[in-house]
Design a protein around this motif. Structure first.
Motif, mmCIF file in Angstrom:
data_model
loop_
_atom_site.group_PDB
_atom_site.id
_atom_site.type_symbol
_atom_site.label_atom_id
_atom_site.label_comp_id
_atom_site.label_asym_id
_atom_site.label_seq_id
_atom_site.Cartn_x
_atom_site.Cartn_y
_atom_site.Cartn_z
ATOM 1 N N TYR A 1 -4.499 -3.705 -3.344
ATOM 2 C CA TYR A 1 -3.183 -4.012 -4.000
ATOM 3 C C TYR A 1 -2.150 -3.488 -2.828
ATOM 4 O O TYR A 1 -1.305 -4.576 -2.327
ATOM 5 C CB TYR A 1 -3.158 -4.176 -4.629
ATOM 6 C CG TYR A 1 -3.760 -4.742 -5.895
ATOM 7 C CD1 TYR A 1 -4.460 -6.284 -5.153
ATOM 8 C CD2 TYR A 1 -4.528 -4.374 -7.828
ATOM 9 C CE1 TYR A 1 -5.815 -6.931 -6.333
ATOM 10 C CE2 TYR A 1 -5.551 -5.495 -7.778
ATOM 11 C CZ TYR A 1 -5.835 -6.775 -7.136
ATOM 12 O OH TYR A 1 -6.905 -7.325 -8.374
ATOM 13 N N THR A 2 -1.946 -2.215 -2.802
ATOM 14 C CA THR A 2 -0.464 -2.297 -2.407
ATOM 15 C C THR A 2 -0.634 -1.860 -0.310
ATOM 16 O O THR A 2 0.972 -2.513 -0.420
ATOM 17 C CB THR A 2 0.125 -0.797 -2.928
ATOM 18 O OG1 THR A 2 -1.617 0.148 -2.456
ATOM 19 C CG2 THR A 2 0.530 -0.147 -4.578
ATOM 20 N N GLY B 1 4.032 2.469 -0.338
ATOM 21 C CA GLY B 1 2.494 2.227 0.313
ATOM 22 C C GLY B 1 2.542 1.761 1.543
ATOM 23 O O GLY B 1 1.509 2.321 2.266
ATOM 24 N N GLN B 2 3.562 1.220 2.384
ATOM 25 C CA GLN B 2 2.933 0.983 3.944
ATOM 26 C C GLN B 2 4.125 2.064 4.482
ATOM 27 O O GLN B 2 4.430 1.560 5.799
ATOM 28 C CB GLN B 2 3.660 -0.653 3.873
ATOM 29 C CG GLN B 2 2.763 -2.141 3.294
ATOM 30 C CD GLN B 2 2.890 -2.453 3.292
ATOM 31 O OE1 GLN B 2 3.833 -2.966 4.132
ATOM 32 N NE2 GLN B 2 1.749 -3.854 3.257
ATOM 33 N N ALA B 3 4.814 3.318 4.278
ATOM 34 C CA ALA B 3 5.754 4.176 3.960
ATOM 35 C C ALA B 3 4.937 4.865 5.446
ATOM 36 O O ALA B 3 3.521 4.875 4.497
ATOM 37 C CB ALA B 3 6.664 4.652 3.991
ATOM 38 N N ASN C 1 3.526 -4.472 -5.619
ATOM 39 C CA ASN C 1 3.810 -3.678 -5.816
ATOM 40 C C ASN C 1 2.698 -3.141 -7.096
ATOM 41 O O ASN C 1 1.978 -3.202 -8.085
ATOM 42 C CB ASN C 1 5.044 -4.050 -6.623
ATOM 43 C CG ASN C 1 6.421 -2.880 -7.598
ATOM 44 O OD1 ASN C 1 5.847 -2.379 -8.763
ATOM 45 N ND2 ASN C 1 6.661 -2.225 -6.160
ATOM 46 N N ALA C 2 2.773 -1.661 -6.911
ATOM 47 C CA ALA C 2 2.411 -0.361 -7.662
ATOM 48 C C ALA C 2 2.165 -0.792 -9.246
ATOM 49 O O ALA C 2 1.475 -0.201 -9.708
ATOM 50 C CB ALA C 2 2.119 0.586 -6.632
ATOM 51 N N ALA C 3 4.106 -0.428 -9.411
ATOM 52 C CA ALA C 3 4.440 -0.460 -10.820
ATOM 53 C C ALA C 3 3.495 -1.766 -11.047
ATOM 54 O O ALA C 3 3.006 -1.580 -12.820
ATOM 55 C CB ALA C 3 5.308 -0.594 -11.020
ATOM 56 N N ALA C 4 3.995 -3.290 -10.543
ATOM 57 C CA ALA C 4 3.677 -4.309 -11.363
ATOM 58 C C ALA C 4 1.611 -4.336 -11.704
ATOM 59 O O ALA C 4 1.628 -5.064 -12.639
ATOM 60 C CB ALA C 4 3.822 -5.794 -10.560
ATOM 61 N N VAL C 5 1.026 -4.229 -10.779
ATOM 62 C CA VAL C 5 0.513 -3.675 -10.781
ATOM 63 C C VAL C 5 -0.578 -3.021 -12.115
ATOM 64 O O VAL C 5 -1.294 -3.535 -12.785
ATOM 65 C CB VAL C 5 -0.902 -3.977 -9.886
ATOM 66 C CG1 VAL C 5 -2.648 -3.314 -9.480
ATOM 67 C CG2 VAL C 5 -0.521 -4.387 -8.036
#
Length: 455
Positions: free
Chosen positions: A43-44, A401-403, A50-54
């Protein structure tokens, strides 16, 4: 009420049937392990969610599970077919479950974030709250329906965990490899789980055709237990409450440790492919140890065997720190944690089945379906809480996540969920086990049940 069940069924289940029984959890774990280990990462880092939303979606979904689990438990207890009460649902749900597992890893990446979250919410709940419940609750009930012999139940539990761990091993060993083979993009995950979905369906077919339900009601026309009666009976069953709490904590730990491994490998060790080796070593150690656990369970009992396993797991986790977080230390830790996990895995489902007998002794009501459905809710709450904690803690730590490089705070949060929190949870489980005395009471309890049924 006292004549609901026949005398204790001590049938010895053959090796082939034990293996067929274990294939049920092999099928479940193909998707379940993917959900705990890779779904948040997918997902991330691939679907851009977004991790928190998931994590919030996963947490909310656990409360929906409470409704569907209990409903499915009542359905199982009321099912009467020539195949029994649990096995028919395994046959009916096998293909829908496999297909829905593929949908989990098919988020339309071109959609806007709001629509992605809606898709995640719908597909996650379709799998977890509906189809996983509809196939796992009946499967979990099978142990108590195949035999009443307490040791034989432990052996079945060992085979269940053995095949479940094999399913986990396949997911951990080949997921990222197949994703890379198919192009290492979002669509590669869909293709990968199309393959795994077929494996899951085949496993359930083996489970259905290879097992038999033996423990049947004497009075087929007995009054059905109402929802209110069933819930009241569950909460009079102190050992069911303890085991459900233990399952919840065990699965919080599982979700945290397996879910954080890929983040630890990517951000701390610098290569997410190492996650496969970490999890695979743990799974292999657990599988090998499974073949050695049965004599310990027979001699020490279920509670003490689980306690030993938790201590071994905690020692293995401490090795991460003692050996300085090196690759060697991580691999050694995985092996030791796998050995410890074999003990817990070998007995946890048999402990649930034993609480069915305790519930009948305590209340006069025997409820394989409802007892296992409520326990299913407990461990799915644990899985959801573990995944939610993982997502929230990573988000609070500033994980991006994509950094390409994570902040110091993000690295601290990864370490916290990878090894600090799991040790603390193990200590809580050991405290609960101190009050669990059913192993010593079981033989006398069954003798009393049989005496009542002969009156």
């Amino acid at each position: 009420m006292e004549n609901q069940m026949e005398l204790q069924d001590t049938t010895k289940v053959g090796v082939l049937e034990r293996i067929a029984y274990g294939f049920g959890d092999f099928g479940c774990n193909i998707i379940y392990t993917a959900m705990t280990t890779y779904l948040l990462f997918y997902y991330t880092d691939y679907a851009g969610v977004n991790a928190a939303a998931v994590g919030f979606i996963m947490l909310i979904s656990r409360f929906l599970d409470g409704l569907t689990d209990v409903a499915m438990g009542m359905i199982v207890d009321r099912t009467k077919t020539k195949y029994g009460k649990a096995r028919p649902w395994i046959l009916r749900m096998a293909i829908p479950f496999g297909v829905a597992g593929v949908l989990l890893f098919s988020v339309p990446t071109q959609w806007e974030s709001t629509w992605k979250l809606i898709y995640v919410f719908l597909t996650y709940n379709l799998v977890s709250s509906v189809l996983y419940t509809a196939i796992n609750v009946p499967y979990s009930s099978l142990n108590a329906l195949m035999t009443q012999d307490p040791y034989e139940r432990s052996v079945l539990s060992i085979f269940r965990n053995l095949l479940a761990t094999l399913g986990t091993l396949i997911i951990n060993s080949y997921t990222l490899t197949l994703v890379n083979y198919f192009g290492d993009d979002a669509s590669a995950w869909t293709k990968t789980f199309s393959i795994f979905g077929v494996f899951a369906v085949l496993a359930f077919m083996i489970n259905f055709f290879g097992t038999k339900e033996r423990v049947k009601p004497i009075n087929e026309e007995s009054t059905e237990i109402s929802f209110k009666e069933g819930i009241q009976a569950l909460f009079k069953n102190k050992y069911w409450m303890m085991v459900t709490g233990i399952l919840m904590l065990l699965f919080i730990n599982m979700a945290l440790t397996t879910g954080s491994t890929v983040y630890y490998a990517k951000s701390i060790l610098g290569n997410n492919q190492i996650a496969q080796m970490i999890n695979s070593l743990m799974n292999i150690a657990q599988i090998v140890s499974m073949f050695l656990v049965a004599p310990f369970v027979k001699r020490l009992g279920k509670r003490n065997s689980m306690g030993i396993g938790l201590i071994i797991q905690s020692i293995g986790t401490v090795l991460i720190v003692v050996l300085g977080g090196s690759i060697f230390g991580i691999y050694a830790s995985s092996i030791v944690r796998g050995i410890g996990g074999a003990f817990s895995g070998a007995v946890m489902w048999a402990m649930v089945s034993d609480t069915v007998d305790y519930g009948e002794w305590k209340t006069g009501l025997r409820m394989e379906g409802l007892t296992n459905s409520a326990s299913s809710f407990g461990y799915k709450v644990g899985n959801g809480l573990g995944s939610a904690l993982l997502g929230v803690i990573l988000s609070l730590g500033g994980y991006a996540g994509q950094a390409t490089v994570q902040s110091a705070q993000a690295l601290i949060s990864i370490n916290f969920v990878f090894w600090v929190l799991p040790i603390a949870i193990n200590m809580v489980i050991l405290l609960v086990l101190f009050f669990y005395k059913l192993d010593g009471e079981f033989e006398g309890m069954v003798a009393d049940l049989n005496q009542r049924k002969n009156q």
